[in-house]
Design a protein around this motif. Structure first.
Motif, PDB file in Angstrom:
ATOM      1  N   TRP A   1       0.811  -1.223   0.000  1.00 25.64           N
ATOM      2  CA  TRP A   1       0.000   0.000   0.000  1.00 25.64           C
ATOM      3  C   TRP A   1       0.842   1.270   0.000  1.00 25.64           C
ATOM      4  N   ARG A   2       2.112   1.148   0.308  1.00 20.77           N
ATOM      5  CA  ARG A   2       2.912   2.357   0.364  1.00 20.77           C
ATOM      6  C   ARG A   2       2.871   3.075  -0.989  1.00 20.77           C
ATOM      7  N   SER A   3       2.732   2.296  -2.042  1.00 23.94           N
ATOM      8  CA  SER A   3       2.742   2.889  -3.378  1.00 23.94           C
ATOM      9  C   SER A   3       1.489   3.718  -3.665  1.00 23.94           C
ATOM     10  N   ILE A   4       0.442   3.546  -2.877  1.00 25.94           N
ATOM     11  CA  ILE A   4      -0.796   4.276  -3.181  1.00 25.94           C
ATOM     12  C   ILE A   4      -1.252   5.131  -2.008  1.00 25.94           C
ATOM     13  N   GLU A   5      -0.303   5.511  -1.158  1.00 28.53           N
ATOM     14  CA  GLU A   5      -0.632   6.342   0.006  1.00 28.53           C
ATOM     15  C   GLU A   5      -1.591   7.493  -0.316  1.00 28.53           C
ATOM     16  N   GLU A   6      -1.290   8.193  -1.406  1.00 35.32           N
ATOM     17  CA  GLU A   6      -2.069   9.396  -1.733  1.00 35.32           C
ATOM     18  C   GLU A   6      -3.544   9.060  -1.941  1.00 35.32           C
ATOM     19  N   VAL A   7      -3.792   8.010  -2.696  1.00 34.19           N
ATOM     20  CA  VAL A   7      -5.169   7.620  -2.968  1.00 34.19           C
ATOM     21  C   VAL A   7      -5.843   7.095  -1.705  1.00 34.19           C
ATOM     22  N   LEU A   8      -5.116   6.343  -0.919  1.00 35.07           N
ATOM     23  CA  LEU A   8      -5.702   5.830   0.323  1.00 35.07           C
ATOM     24  C   LEU A   8      -6.194   6.974   1.190  1.00 35.07           C
ATOM     25  N   LYS A   9      -5.465   8.079   1.151  1.00 37.30           N
ATOM     26  CA  LYS A   9      -5.876   9.227   1.948  1.00 37.30           C
ATOM     27  C   LYS A   9      -7.169   9.854   1.424  1.00 37.30           C
TER      28      LYS A   9
END
Lengths: 573, 484
Positions: free
Chosen positions: A481-489
């Motif tokens: 998930w580190r690769s999609i941090e921005e979207v997760l936020k």
């Protein structure tokens, strides 16, 4: 438990789930003489000592029970004793209600039958708690989460402690907290079972409100969308299942709906259930050729030995043939619908929204559907889909839809619209910002080059749209998930990771090429198409992860929206 | 009834043995806790926050059933609806019959926390006025008796026991502080069942303002209480709570929801009228207003039309009897009804389509669509024509359809309009391809032929020849075009 002959009065909703774990014959062995369905009025006569009510803890059911008990003939002999069994839990609220009706004392025993997770298939567990989403997101009642956590504890007691827990969403966070707390509070729960699951992924339904709103396009998903699968059973219109033999009494078509059980125990169904519907036809015709070839064999069987072998295969072939006949009929029924103009129009609009076209203005097709008074749920599904794909509708657009809906379907639906708004499904855009395009692009939710026959991506389950929830699971496995941090936020609720310590002896030493097993728990419901997508990932050769799925309830857009609608008819008594 | 009640008592008494375990209680500890509880209850008396009710609904010894029966009497006297016999006697007799176990079951009092009548206030008044304390002196229980009752669980243990489905005494949580700790524990456990149980207890033993105030800072518990009140239909309490929290819009919606339970239309109308002033959002306010106005109209129309239908004077009603009453139908359905039965009425009449259109600001599109469907159903093609005709200021007439002519054709076709009528509108469909499709589908040969002629498409026109009847005027027409 009761030594005397007994009768069970069933809350009809429960017969489905119970049917999955116990047969009538088993109950009979336990001296169950009669079974009734719960309904108001006097209980049917039955020469039994004990009457046991199997019910969900719901107030409206308590009213029926009260009616039953009050009408019971007190003079009869032998007198019958009443018991009540709450599934999945005793409810103090219900007992209080019974007490107010003055009947609580009539029950000798009041017990609970904890039925947290019911197995639906080799890789699928459901709590079948139909109001879990509504309770969590509309009423902030987290009881179903408590049950989910309890179910997970039971699962861990049986299959070992799950070392890694990931989650996204508020409810996921709650469940993880409860699990950690329960573990602390029951130190005895530390077990010495080698863990089956490597990872638990908890996902809130409200992280992905979009997926259930879209029409599922897998075979099983379409059966559910059109006919509704309940506890693995589906009821189908009987016309296409008319017996072939014209001779015997064949006067008119059967009028009873045809009831079929659908699960992976049926070889053919296991093969086609998760395919895109457009790929089902070719499989069926291939199967038909194989089976008729197999039947042809009999002409070549010359020796007694060959004939004997042929005969021994007959039962299997017969079963395969009737299975094929059934699914061909179902496929025909579905095809009638998927080839209709309206289905096509509806799908076109859905796909436009999901790929980000014209989500910010009033849609003509939706307007037309309202004008023609299509079922309200269909309208709500579309409008909500548009709202979710636009991070909320422009106030003017929202107001327009609202007015049209209220004028056409009745003002009282204002209550339902409010519920949808509370759940975040239908809302005005705030801050004038639409996050959906970013989410769509980063998570590759829309794939233009979809291959329905031989899929290479999960987007085949919606013919282009890759379910967000499953994408999250996929990206968690690789690259993380580190690769999609921005979207997760951008998605609601926190995301987190927890670790549960294992005793050194139980830590897994992974063989090379051995798959990891992840349990994905959907809090608030999961659709058959999402399940299909996860199964697809399990089967990918280089996937490296197998998935087992658990949920509070199997849903589709229609049942989901329905659970959020205000009950408009007053109770029948 | 009293039989049931006796059974009930019996159950409670016998159930005690199952519900409590004896062996896991430390004697010294329980004594300590006993003294602590005594201190707590002292504090209780000092603390005015506690409700009067609290002091009577203690439990634990035989006499407890008197306070029990007092409540029963109180509720019996405030209402005969209950149908229960006066229970003082019953209460005491059951006490006499079962001297020992009488009341260790304290959840029972939890269950009767709710009085169904609106006279909640008067019940507690009655209790405090009657000087209940005198009836219920705090007697010391026999030691053995005490032991199993006083399982003096901490709030945490209590919650945990309840989560496991065991019965637990909540009565010993007497101070406000204890109660709140209990509530917080319950909330931390996330088990709605337990949270609700604790809330029922608090609701019964705390004064409203205090309960509301404390819940305001405990959102989870608050949601559970709101849900509980909604489920059990305690509308008044719910509204008080929402008002206290200043959730005005919710108050409004919650009150509005009530109209669904009112069957009588006159009463429903009155109720809706009362809803208009409620603090809805601006958008919703106009909808609620419309809802009221609509029902008001429907009542007038219904009375009038039922009369007309019964009298049998109106040919329209004789020929097309009404399938159902118009009451409580949606606006668009009402408009359809009005276009069907009252099309020609002047705008001044409440039942006229024009009046509805104006009152509810129905958009043109919606209106035309509905009127068209209604008139087509009656096969009043002249009305259809008029509906779609507009006159400009020079007096020229022009056909106009805000919904698009393809939709007009669909509606007419569904009502099996003759080809002559149909083709007039097919011809007006602007998009050539759609026009050709519709014309071919509904066999409007004229339109097909003319369109191909305008497109100068000889091939299609020749091909079309096989679709028309041999020797018909249509065939001749094709031939003459092809020859030119």
């Amino acid at each position: 438990r009761c030594p005397f002959p007994q009768a069970i009065v069933w809350d009809e909703y429960l017969t489905g789930p119970f049917g999955l774990i116990a047969q009538y014959s088993l109950l009979k062995e336990h001296e169950v003489e009669k079974m009734f369905t719960l309904k108001p009025g006097r209980l049917p006569p039955a020469d039994v000592k004990n009457i046991i009510f199997f019910v969900r803890p719901k107030l409206e059911l308590m009213d029926i029970i009260t009616d039953n008990v009050l009408r019971e003939d007190r003079g009869r002999s032998p007198q019958r004793d009443f018991h009540i069994l709450f599934v999945p839990r005793r409810s103090l609220l219900c007992e209080q209600w019974l007490k107010e009706q003055g009947v609580l004392g009539s029950f000798i025993h009041r017990e609970q039958y904890s039925l947290d997770l019911i197995p639906f298939d080799g890789d699928l567990l459901s709590m079948e708690s139909e109001s879990a989403f509504k309770e969590c997101y509309l009423e902030s009642d987290q009881t179903s989460l408590y049950h989910a956590a309890k179910g997970l504890m039971t699962l861990q007691a049986l299959y070992g402690t799950i070392p890694q827990i990931f989650g996204k969403g508020d409810c996921a966070r709650h469940v993880a907290n409860m699990m950690i707390r329960m573990k602390r509070e029951f130190p005895g729960s530390q077990n010495s079972i080698f863990p089956v699951f490597d990872t638990l992924l908890l996902l809130d339904r409200n992280v992905d409100l979009l997926t259930p709103l879209a029409t599922q396009l897998t075979y099983e998903g379409l059966i559910d969308e059109i006919y509704g699968i309940q506890n693995t059973y589906v009821k189908l219109p009987p016309e296409k299942f008319a017996p072939k033999k014209q001779g015997e009494g064949g006067k008119d078509l059967p009028t009873e709906p045809k009831k079929l059980q659908l699960n992976s125990a049926e070889e053919l169904y296991a093969e086609i259930r998760d395919k895109n519907f457009n790929a089902v036809g070719s499989v069926l015709s291939k199967k038909a050729k194989i089976i008729s070839a197999a039947f042809e064999e009999r002409h070549h069987a010359k020796t007694v030995g060959e004939i004997k072998q042929f005969v021994s295969q007959l039962p299997h072939m017969q079963a395969a043939r009737s299975s094929l006949a059934n699914h061909t009929s179902i496929a025909e029924l579905i095809k009638d619908i998927t080839t209709s103009e309206d289905f096509f129009d509806n799908l076109t609009v859905e796909q436009e929204f999901m790929s980000g076209i014209d989500t910010d203005k009033v849609n003509n097709y939706i307007e037309d559907c309202i004008a023609q008074k299509h079922p309200l749920i269909k309208i709500l599904r579309l409008v909500c889909l548009q709202s979710v794909c636009n991070s909320g509708l422009k106030q003017k657009v929202l107001d327009h839809y609202k007015r049209e809906i209220l004028q056409t379907y009745g003002y009282e639906h204002i209550l339902t619209l409010n519920n949808l708004e509370k759940a975040g499904l239908l809302k005005p855009q705030t801050g004038g910002r639409n996050n959906y395009p970013t989410i769509r692009k980063t998570l590759r939710l829309w794939m233009d080059d979809v291959n329905e026959q031989n899929p290479n991506d999960i987007s085949y389950v919606y013919s282009g749209y890759a379910p967000l929830s499953v994408r999250l699971a996929q990206l968690l496995a690789r690259p993380g998930w580190r690769s999609i941090e921005e979207v997760l936020k951008m998605l609601p609720g926190p995301h987190f990771e927890e670790r549960q310590q294992l005793p050194t002896g139980l830590q897994k030493k992974r063989q090379h090429g051995e798959n990891r097993v992840t349990l994905v728990f959907f809090l608030g419901g999961v659709t058959y198409a999402e399940i299909a997508a996860l199964r697809f990932l399990s089967q990918m050769e280089d996937g490296g992860t197998e998935y087992v799925i658990a949920t509070t309830k199997l849903i589709n857009g229609t049942t989901w929206i329905k659970s959020l609608m205000e009950k408009l008819e007053p109770a029948p008594f | 009834m009293s039989r049931v009640r006796a059974d009930e008592e019996e159950y409670w008494h016998s159930s005690k043995f199952r519900a409590f375990t004896f062996d896991d209680e430390d004697d010294e500890l329980s004594q300590l806790k006993e003294s602590k509880r005594a201190v707590n209850s002292l504090w209780d008396i000092v603390d005015d926050d506690d409700d009067d009710l609290e002091r009577v609904s203690w439990s634990g010894e035989p006499v407890g059933s008197i306070s029990w029966s007092i409540k029963e009497t109180a509720s019996g006297s405030t209402s005969s609806l209950d149908g229960r016999d006066s229970s003082v006697q019953k209460g005491s007799s059951s006490y006499a019959a079962l001297p020992k176990q009488a009341s260790s079951y304290s959840l029972s009092s939890l269950f009767k926390g709710r009085n169904k009548l609106p006279s909640f206030q008067s019940l507690s008044d009655a209790l405090s006025d009657s000087g209940v304390k005198n009836y219920a002196p705090e007697l010391r229980r026999p030691r053995a008796e005490y032991k199993d009752y006083s399982s003096d669980w901490s709030p945490k243990d209590t919650v945990r026991r309840m989560q496991r489905g065991k019965v637990c005494s909540l009565e010993r949580f007497r101070s406000l502080q204890d109660k709140l700790v209990l509530l917080d524990e319950a909330v931390a456990g996330h088990d709605g069942n337990v949270i609700t149980a604790v809330l029922i207890f608090l609701k019964r033993t705390l004064r409203r303002e205090i309960l509301f105030r404390e819940l305001e800072v405990r959102q989870v518990a608050l949601c559970h209480l709101i849900h509980f009140l909604r489920e059990t239909g305690e509308q008044k309490f719910l509204l008080d709570l929402l008002r206290f929290l200043d959730r005005t819009e919710e108050v409004a919606l919650s009150q509005y929801r009530e109209h669904l339970n009112i069957q009588d239309v006159e009463k429903r109308r009155e109720f809706l009228k009362g809803c208009i002033g409620l603090p809805f959002s601006a958008e919703d306010t106009s909808h609620i207003q419309d809802h009221y106005t609509l029902l008001e109209r429907q009542i007038i129309i219904e009375a009038n039309d039922r009369h007309l239908e019964m009298a049998g004077q109106s040919e329209l009603f004789r020929k097309y009897p009404r399938k159902a009453s118009i009451l409580n139908m949606p606006l668009v359905t009402t408009l359809f009804y009005s276009c069907f039965y009252h099309y020609t009425e002047a705008e001044g009449m409440f039942s006229s389509p024009a009046n509805l259109k104006k009152t509810f600001k129905i958009p043109d599109k919606q209106y035309v669509l509905t009127a068209l469907a209604a008139r087509a159903k009656l096969r009043a093609w002249g009305d259809v024509d008029a509906l779609l005709t507009t006159k400009n200021w020079l007096g020229y007439t022009k056909k106009k359809a805000p919904i698009g002519f393809h939709r007009v054709v669909e509606i007419l076709q569904r009502n099996s309009a003759p080809v002559q009528v149909l083709q007039e509108y097919v011809r007006l469909v602007e998009d050539v391809e759609t026009r050709l499709n519709l014309a071919t589908k509904y066999k409007c040969h004229d339109v097909v032929i003319e369109t191909y002629r305008d497109l100068k498409d000889r091939i299609q026109l020749t091909a079309y020849k096989c679709k028309v009847e041999r020797g018909s005027a249509d065939e001749e027409k094709i031939n003459s075009i092809l020859n030119n």
